[in-house]
Motif scaffolding. Structure first.
Motif, short mmCIF file in Angstrom:
data_model
loop_
_atom_site.label_atom_id
_atom_site.label_comp_id
_atom_site.label_asym_id
_atom_site.label_seq_id
_atom_site.Cartn_x
_atom_site.Cartn_y
_atom_site.Cartn_z
N LEU B 152 9.48 33.82 -93.81
CA LEU B 152 8.20 33.42 -94.38
C LEU B 152 7.21 33.07 -93.27
N ALA B 153 7.74 32.38 -92.22
CA ALA B 153 6.88 32.04 -91.08
C ALA B 153 6.40 33.30 -90.36
N ASP B 154 7.29 34.29 -90.23
CA ASP B 154 6.90 35.55 -89.58
C ASP B 154 5.83 36.26 -90.41
N ASP B 159 0.05 37.64 -91.02
CA ASP B 159 -1.21 37.45 -91.74
C ASP B 159 -2.26 36.85 -90.81
N ASP B 160 -1.87 35.79 -90.09
CA ASP B 160 -2.79 35.10 -89.19
C ASP B 160 -3.34 36.04 -88.12
N ALA B 193 9.77 42.42 -93.93
CA ALA B 193 8.72 43.36 -93.55
C ALA B 193 8.55 44.43 -94.63
N ALA B 194 9.67 44.83 -95.22
CA ALA B 194 9.61 45.81 -96.31
C ALA B 194 8.92 45.21 -97.53
N VAL B 245 6.54 44.74 -82.67
CA VAL B 245 7.89 45.06 -82.19
C VAL B 245 8.68 43.76 -82.18
N TYR B 246 9.70 43.71 -82.99
CA TYR B 246 10.49 42.49 -83.21
C TYR B 246 11.85 42.73 -82.57
N ALA B 247 12.09 42.12 -81.42
CA ALA B 247 13.35 42.36 -80.69
C ALA B 247 14.40 41.33 -81.07
N LYS B 248 15.58 41.80 -81.41
CA LYS B 248 16.63 40.89 -81.86
C LYS B 248 17.97 41.53 -81.60
N SER B 249 18.94 40.72 -81.28
CA SER B 249 20.28 41.25 -81.09
C SER B 249 21.12 41.01 -82.34
N TRP B 250 22.04 41.92 -82.57
CA TRP B 250 23.05 41.67 -83.61
C TRP B 250 24.30 42.44 -83.22
N SER B 251 25.41 42.05 -83.80
CA SER B 251 26.66 42.66 -83.36
C SER B 251 26.98 43.92 -84.17
#
Lengths: 256, 256, 256
Positions: B152-154, B159-160, B193-194, B245-251
């Protein structure tokens, strides 16, 4: 941005204003003054008085605070600069501080001396690096070489007790402690007493001289306030006629 | 009982209302809105942003909060279901949660993925079990497969910043991290995002595909919002024209 | 100085007033009653309910609190009396308590039984020593032999549930626990139920008798309230007709 890093950054008239405000709040509490306001408290080093008093102060003024410290329920915080982040720490303090600050109206930071390099600690290198990361009002809750809140409180205590300024004799005496302790409190204290206009004597054994930069800063403050700063290892003459004896331990800098 | 477990449980109009309320509070703070109200914060997993922001938020609204986490000054909390309580833990989480909730007007719970069984984590088994124990409004502060407050914050940040909805391109890109990380943030982010109606691209190396149920949920949200969800390992095409571009790691889930 | 150390220090009419105040606050919350007021919370022993409920209570009344416990981000606290301070602990509890109290309008202290010497614990030696160090209103949040806040809450719960006073049968039954537990809760509970005027039965196996001083205090309370205190190891007769069965573990005092 307002900052409270060092008493030396304030004029005596500004200090007097702060002490007057404290007295006024003692007499007429203002439990809604900081309604809805948040103080972020970052303790990178341990604390008892500061941990309690800052939280209490915000409540007394109607606001609130939150405490962050690496040994709480947070991901590990890496504090070493320039490090490769491949260990257990999930986050670097350089990134964490602006995040923490973003949730507060003001932030207090405690970061003790690292005691790896004397020049770095005398220059307050770590605190100065953290300071640059904040864009909200900042309070030094004890850094490698300063502790301005404790000094301001000591100043107030002396006022409350009627300790004279001109002619008041303040003795900072070295005391034994089983561990090597930082320079922050003695450095801040000798400067504060000199800034207050007192006759200050640093009583310490040979080998426990305070660093030149600390003594120079105190002497400069004394020159402006009409005070005096002396150093001695002669206990009898130092304590003779003292209004205040302030016992504190610090480590010999040659073993740094 | 009001709950904030998953953005998917809200209609876009409700999300818009929440974001409108946030904007309104930014412009016109309401430091007495939650006077005397208490938010219980249970952190079964570590936190920094959430730990700070939830406490700060309650103060800003004139209420307060308390934090409970197993590594604080509490008796040990046992979290394994169906266990014989003959060890060091003084209390089982199944008993502790209703007690903690009884002192709050609302409760926030953080319980990361257990990473023992992929199906359990995808079904948010642990969080769903804890959820059943609460009879006051509940906020998911990050569970095995969701992180609705961060999403929600993202959404609000986009929006901002004026990031477009229709036609806005959102790239969630896998990034290296020394440890295997949970799926909660990528799963929540791609769905958010969707749901916001963006053209979403998940950019990840072969072998790091997000689970089918995660992609299915995101595609369903996109179908309703007019957005789009794609998956690729081709970095150049993915990043081309991206607004975010939202960078994130996951396994990788095959090593679960 | 106001103190809340032991229900035995209160007259039944005063207990009734406290319970009436609690009821009144339930029905008509007073979220500004303690505006700007601070409750210091010192946990020398672990906690969950008390940790949460005291913080919540201060928020509900418009004040605030701060928590100090040795396993937080504080210098180590030495609790042994008469010890030479040459170890890791930076501060002795005898010095810390007055400091902590100085920041509060009231203080709550938790200090469990030390379980080294039965006479010391029955005399609440550690808590009584700490009590002398405080000059602000003090609340016992569980000491070696007392837990008056839990007892008061239990009293209120029985009132809320309509459990009769005269003729009400209260059974405190010993229950198994893998560890040897303190006497504070059973001692406070049997006294409270007796003071409430109930017919109290302590049901315990042979060898688990409560200490004479505990039983004597409860019988004295019963004599004044018109209640009754019995002790038995016969489960069937004890449980027959009970309005309340209170299960709790405590250790056999001969193995102290």
């Amino acid at each position: 941005m307002k900052e409270f890093n060092d008493l030396a950054e304030f004029k005596p008239a500004q200090i007097a204003e702060l002490l007057q405000l404290a007295k006024q709040l003692e007499e007429s509490p203002e439990p809604r003054a900081l309604e809805g306001k948040v103080l972020a408290l970052l303790f990178l080093s341990p604390s008892l008085r500061t941990l309690a008093s800052f939280q209490a102060a915000m409540t007394r003024l109607g606001g609130g605070s939150f405490v962050i410290s690496p040994d709480m329920s947070i991901h590990g915080l890496e504090t070493r600069p320039g490090i490769v982040m491949d260990g257990a720490a999930a986050e670097h303090i350089r990134e964490a501080v602006p995040v923490i600050a973003s949730y507060g109206d003001a932030i207090g930071i405690r970061a003790f001396a690292e005691r790896r390099n004397l020049e770095d600690d005398l220059a307050d290198k770590e605190y100065m690096a953290l300071r640059k990361l904040c864009d909200i009002p900042l309070i030094n809750m004890e850094s490698a070489i300063n502790h301005p809140c404790q000094s301001l409180a000591d100043w107030k205590t002396m006022d409350d007790l009627g300790i004279p300024i001109n002619g008041g004799k303040f003795v900072l005496t070295w005391a034994f402690h089983p561990r090597a302790l930082p320079l922050a409190v003695p450095a801040a204290t000798v400067h504060m007493a000199a800034m207050r206009g007192m006759n200050v004597t640093v009583l310490r054994p040979d080998g426990f001289e305070l660093p030149d930069s600390v003594m120079h800063k105190a002497r400069k403050a004394a020159a402006e306030s009409g005070g005096l700063v002396e150093e001695t290892s002669d206990r009898a003459s130092a304590l003779n006629g003292a209004h205040v004896v302030y016992a504190k331990s610090w480590s010999a800098t040659q073993h740094y």
